[in-house]
Design a protein around this motif. Structure first.
Motif, PDB file in Angstrom:
ATOM      1  N   HIS A 763      -0.093  -2.413   8.195  1.00  0.00           N
ATOM      2  CA  HIS A 763       0.517  -2.430   6.868  1.00  0.00           C
ATOM      3  C   HIS A 763       1.779  -1.559   6.835  1.00  0.00           C
ATOM      4  O   HIS A 763       1.703  -0.344   6.872  1.00  0.00           O
ATOM      5  CB  HIS A 763      -0.522  -1.907   5.859  1.00  0.00           C
ATOM      6  CG  HIS A 763      -0.210  -2.212   4.441  1.00  0.00           C
ATOM      7  ND1 HIS A 763       1.051  -2.409   3.958  1.00  0.00           N
ATOM      8  CD2 HIS A 763      -1.040  -2.352   3.363  1.00  0.00           C
ATOM      9  CE1 HIS A 763       1.006  -2.653   2.667  1.00  0.00           C
ATOM     10  NE2 HIS A 763      -0.268  -2.624   2.281  1.00  0.00           N
ATOM     11  N   GLY A 764       2.941  -2.223   6.713  1.00  0.00           N
ATOM     12  CA  GLY A 764       4.187  -1.471   6.591  1.00  0.00           C
ATOM     13  C   GLY A 764       5.039  -1.924   5.433  1.00  0.00           C
ATOM     14  O   GLY A 764       6.226  -1.585   5.367  1.00  0.00           O
ATOM     15  N   VAL A 765       4.466  -2.695   4.501  1.00  0.00           N
ATOM     16  CA  VAL A 765       5.262  -3.219   3.383  1.00  0.00           C
ATOM     17  C   VAL A 765       4.948  -2.533   2.063  1.00  0.00           C
ATOM     18  O   VAL A 765       5.505  -2.912   1.024  1.00  0.00           O
ATOM     19  CB  VAL A 765       5.045  -4.742   3.235  1.00  0.00           C
ATOM     20  CG1 VAL A 765       5.580  -5.480   4.437  1.00  0.00           C
ATOM     21  CG2 VAL A 765       3.575  -5.079   3.019  1.00  0.00           C
ATOM     22  N   GLU A 766       4.065  -1.568   2.074  1.00  0.00           N
ATOM     23  CA  GLU A 766       3.736  -0.777   0.903  1.00  0.00           C
ATOM     24  C   GLU A 766       3.373  -1.664  -0.288  1.00  0.00           C
ATOM     25  O   GLU A 766       2.554  -2.570  -0.159  1.00  0.00           O
ATOM     26  CB  GLU A 766       4.886   0.195   0.612  1.00  0.00           C
ATOM     27  CG  GLU A 766       5.174   1.107   1.808  1.00  0.00           C
ATOM     28  CD  GLU A 766       6.234   2.138   1.543  1.00  0.00           C
ATOM     29  OE1 GLU A 766       6.949   2.027   0.531  1.00  0.00           O
ATOM     30  OE2 GLU A 766       6.344   3.071   2.359  1.00  0.00           O
ATOM     31  N   GLN A 767       4.003  -1.433  -1.472  1.00  0.00           N
ATOM     32  CA  GLN A 767       3.592  -2.164  -2.670  1.00  0.00           C
ATOM     33  C   GLN A 767       4.026  -3.625  -2.679  1.00  0.00           C
ATOM     34  O   GLN A 767       3.664  -4.374  -3.578  1.00  0.00           O
ATOM     35  CB  GLN A 767       4.149  -1.469  -3.906  1.00  0.00           C
ATOM     36  CG  GLN A 767       3.359  -0.245  -4.329  1.00  0.00           C
ATOM     37  CD  GLN A 767       1.919  -0.603  -4.704  1.00  0.00           C
ATOM     38  OE1 GLN A 767       1.687  -1.593  -5.392  1.00  0.00           O
ATOM     39  NE2 GLN A 767       0.972   0.192  -4.249  1.00  0.00           N
ATOM     40  N   ALA A 768       4.796  -4.055  -1.690  1.00  0.00           N
ATOM     41  CA  ALA A 768       5.214  -5.455  -1.648  1.00  0.00           C
ATOM     42  C   ALA A 768       4.031  -6.393  -1.459  1.00  0.00           C
ATOM     43  O   ALA A 768       4.092  -7.552  -1.879  1.00  0.00           O
ATOM     44  CB  ALA A 768       6.225  -5.673  -0.525  1.00  0.00           C
TER      45      ALA A 768
END
Length: 794
Positions: A763-768
């Motif tokens: 997971h590297g897109v945070e709140q996206a």
């Protein structure tokens, strides 16, 4: 010269946009914001939305991963340059033609399949791709003949069959004096037939002409010289020669913009080629250029999933490509028969009201109905019209007296399967929706129908889907009447065809129906005999087809037939998570058995490192799923954490080797694309003078040397479109920061739904992520099927 194409969609359906995007597909498809590509790719959407739902955090395990009670979407999404939104997307512009030739997810042009040289054996055996393309040609010919027959006169008795046809022939024999009356009518009547189950038969390919080989060497060499003279890559010569046929070199000299027909070539590249050949005679107002760019834009629209473009969108895109008179370019294209124009009535909600054309004096003139003007390529127009005609034929050809076997089949079923069987008993077309667990209902219908003596067959999108359905029925696929759509159309699987070329079936069940593109659907429907039943079953939440159209969604919206929705939920934490995503919620999910693990990462480099660690070490040790049963899914092919980078890292860790044959070694996991829109996972067995030997779904496949680059890529990591229709014991979904524009609810739903036992999310897109699930639906596609289905003539 780079050979990447551009998609023609940006803000909405039928809105071509030819802006460059960083990630472009090796088959000529390109990532564009908000598009889904027909090569098996989904492009970035780029919409920003308010924060979505948030999942619970988990605890760190020994590997540094967190095993949560649910999933979590951290904060602060960003989409930097280098976003690789298209699933079929490749490298940045400037990549060489060798990169653009790779059609990893079935996005190569159909000519790639037919252009391959055949095996040199006297038996003239065809590859699976060639057999499928040959079957497609036969079906298109049948479609055209069928349309012609509707318009022509019907010969007396020409539509009779069985006893009626025999009696008519006998009467004519007597009238003509060929036989005496006593001889004709004294013949004993045939013994009555007894209904019996259809025996298991060895599938045999339908009769078809031998697929043509590649272009003649002298033609390729002549094209190569013209390309070199114009400064174009000589590697394009085989494809250009196959597309343009004999005299291709002359055709290119007379109209250099014909180079745009080669997959991946862009207008500016064709312009440079034309300037080199024509000199001062080359200009932007050349009508040849206008026609070629118009066709190119329509092809790119098909890559994005559209079957046609609205006229204003097409002319606007032509203007952005430097065509001085877009209207004249479109008219020239229509006049040359390279495209077709349609006027479809607007009946969608919110359409403008009809205008009164009367004089106000009570003349009672009929009101004008608002229409939209569409322009499309003939192949997709023909496919949509034939599909609508075929569906109407099935709906209207059900005989009332044929219900007894269907009632027998429904009698032994219960629940959703019984409801589905009752719908099938009285209707020629039925739609069935549900998740993975719901597949048990069409499976039960298939078994009951075959037990009742009906000729029934089920076709899945992938070999893995075929395996899973056969396992539910408790036998081998061939014994249970289960195959793939591609195998059924090519004749390699299924019951075979009758004398009229129709499939010898009473019931066809198509699972993974959202993956049907308009051409495949048209060929399936046209292959069914009158009175046959067709069940289309699938999950409406997954990504749409890799090819043009959205057949299943259009049919659901048109409401021309019964629809049954399964009430069987997918079990376990994974089923709960995916079901929530389907309704736009990224819920907190308890995962006591580490069914769901979140691995936060800061950048793409860390994402690749953690992915390799998960596949090679953490998942096998903690979950018990070996590396060869774990799939990695990422939004695009290019970029620092796309399939290319991930496959390179995974090969180095799991199967290092020199890659002596086109970068491949025995034991490499691969993704093989035998035809456009299809991806079959497999393993490299060996390589020799015949080509690259693969094992795909347990079947041996030999890919000729000249086709390896265009149809095989490493397959530890796939895109969501490549993975659609299949499942693995474990899945690792990689979401690097630059993947934000690619995320949508259908993409997340499809990617997360590929896992059977365990899901890890890098997971590297945070709140996206929660934003995409809550706010970004499927990108609309411009199609005509709904309009055709609602037209009485359809």
């Amino acid at each position: 010269m780079s050979t990447e194409p551009e998609t023609t969609e940006n803000a909405g359906p039928g809105t071509p946009d030819t802006r460059e995007t960083p990630d472009q597909g090796t088959d000529g498809g390109v990532a564009a914001e908000g598009t889904e590509k027909t090569d098996g790719t989904e492009d970035a959407d780029g919409m920003e939305s308010p924060a979505g739902s948030e999942a619970a955090e988990g605890t760190e395990d020994a590997e540094g991963t967190r095993s949560p009670e649910g999933t979590q979407g951290p904060e602060g999404a960003q989409g930097p340059e280098g976003t690789h939104g298209a699933e079929g997307a490749g490298d940045a512009e400037g990549a060489g033609p060798e990169d653009e030739a790779a059609a990893e997810d079935g996005s190569t042009t159909a000519e790639d399949g037919t252009g391959a040289a055949e095996d040199g054996t006297a038996a003239a055996e065809k590859s699976e791709a060639e057999a499928e393309l040959a079957a497609q040609r036969i079906e298109r010919e049948r479609i055209e003949r069928r349309k012609a027959e509707k318009k022509g006169p019907i010969r007396s008795g020409g539509k009779l069959s069985g006893t009626a046809a025999d009696l008519l022939a006998a009467v004519r024999a007597v009238e003509s004096g060929e036989k005496p009356v006593a001889t004709v009518f004294a013949e004993p009547a045939p013994a009555p037939r007894r209904p019996a189950p259809e025996p298991v038969r060895t599938p045999r390919p339908a009769p078809a002409p031998v697929a043509p080989g590649g272009p003649a060497p002298e033609t390729v060499e002549a094209v190569r010289r013209v390309l070199a003279e114009g400064g174009a890559p000589e590697a394009l010569a085989p494809q250009a020669a196959a597309l343009l046929g004999e005299g291709a070199d002359t055709a290119l000299r007379e109209d250099p913009w014909q180079l745009l027909r080669v997959g991946g070539v862009r207008p500016e590249q064709a312009d440079g080629f034309a300037r080199a050949l024509l000199g001062a005679a080359c200009g932007p107002d050349d009508e040849r250029r206008g026609r070629a760019v118009t066709v190119w834009l329509l092809e790119q629209a098909a890559v994005a999933g559209h079957t046609a473009l609205e006229l204003p969108a097409l002319t606007a895109a032509l203007g952005r490509q430097g065509v001085p008179d877009p209207d004249a370019a479109v008219q020239g294209t229509l006049a040359e028969g390279e495209a077709l124009v349609f006027q479809d009535a607007l009946e969608e909600p919110g359409a403008p009201a009809a205008q009164d054309t009367g004089t106000g004096q009570g003349d009672g003139e009929e009101q004008e109905r608002p229409v939209r003007v569409l322009v499309g390529l003939e192949r997709y127009a023909l496919a949509e019209e034939s599909l609508a005609d075929g569906l109407a034929r099935l709906v209207n050809s059900v005989a009332e007296e044929s219900g007894q076997p269907w009632e027998t089949a429904a009698a032994g079923l219960s629940g959703g399967a019984a409801e589905l069987a009752r719908a099938v008993a009285g209707h020629g077309l039925v739609l069935h929706t549900g998740g993975e667990a719901a597949r048990a209902e069409p499976a039960a219908l298939l078994g009951a129908a075959r037990a009742a003596g009906l000729r029934a067959f089920a076709a899945c999108h992938t070999p893995d889907g075929r395996r899973r359905l056969a396992a539910q029925l408790g036998g081998e696929p061939a014994e249970q009447g289960v195959g793939t759509v591609a195998g059924l159309l090519s004749g390699a699987e299924g019951p075979g065809r009758d004398a009229d070329g129709a499939l010898a079936l009473d019931l066809l069940i198509v699972l993974d129906a959202p993956q049907l593109d308009v051409e495949s659907a048209a060929m399936l429907v046209e292959s069914l005999p009158d009175g046959a039943r067709l069940v289309l079953s699938g999950d409406p939440g997954v990504l749409w087809s890799a090819g043009p159209g959205r057949v299943f969604a259009d049919l659901l919206a048109a409401r021309i037939c019964p629809q049954t929705a399964s009430r069987v939920p997918d079990p376990g934490p994974l089923g709960e998570l995916v079901s929530g995503i389907g309704i736009g919620e990224l819920n907190q999910v308890a995962a006591p058995g580490k069914e769901i693990v979140i691995v936060p990462v800061r950048d793409a480099g860390e994402a690749v490192h953690r992915t390799v660690q998960l596949v090679a070490d953490s998942v096998p040790r903690a979950i018990g799923v070996p590396a060869d049963q774990t799939v990695v899914i990422t939004p695009g092919h290019g970029g620092a954490a796309g399939t290319r980078a991930l496959n390179s890292a995974l090969k180095e860790r799991l199967n290092p080797g020199p890659g002596r044959f086109g970068g491949f070694d025995p034991g490499d996991r691969i993704a093989y694309s035998p035809a456009p829109g299809r991806t079959v996972p497999g393993v490299v067995v060996k390589a020799d003078a015949d080509g690259l030997h693969l094992s795909c779904a347990g079947a041996p496949v030999v890919v000729p040397r000249e086709r390896v680059e265009g149809s095989v890529r490493h397959g530890w990591a796939l895109t969501a479109h490549q993975a659609a229709g299949a499942r693995w014991p474990a899945a690792v979904v990689v979401l690097p920061g630059d993947a934000v524009p690619a995320l949508s609810r259908p993409w997340v739903y499809t990617a997360f739904g590929r896992a059977e036992r365990h899901l890890s999310v890098v997971h590297g897109v945070e709140q996206a992520l929660p934003k995409a699930v809550a706010e970004v639906p499927a990108k609309p596609r411009t199609t005509r099927l709904q309009t055709l289905l609602r037209t009485p003539e359809a």
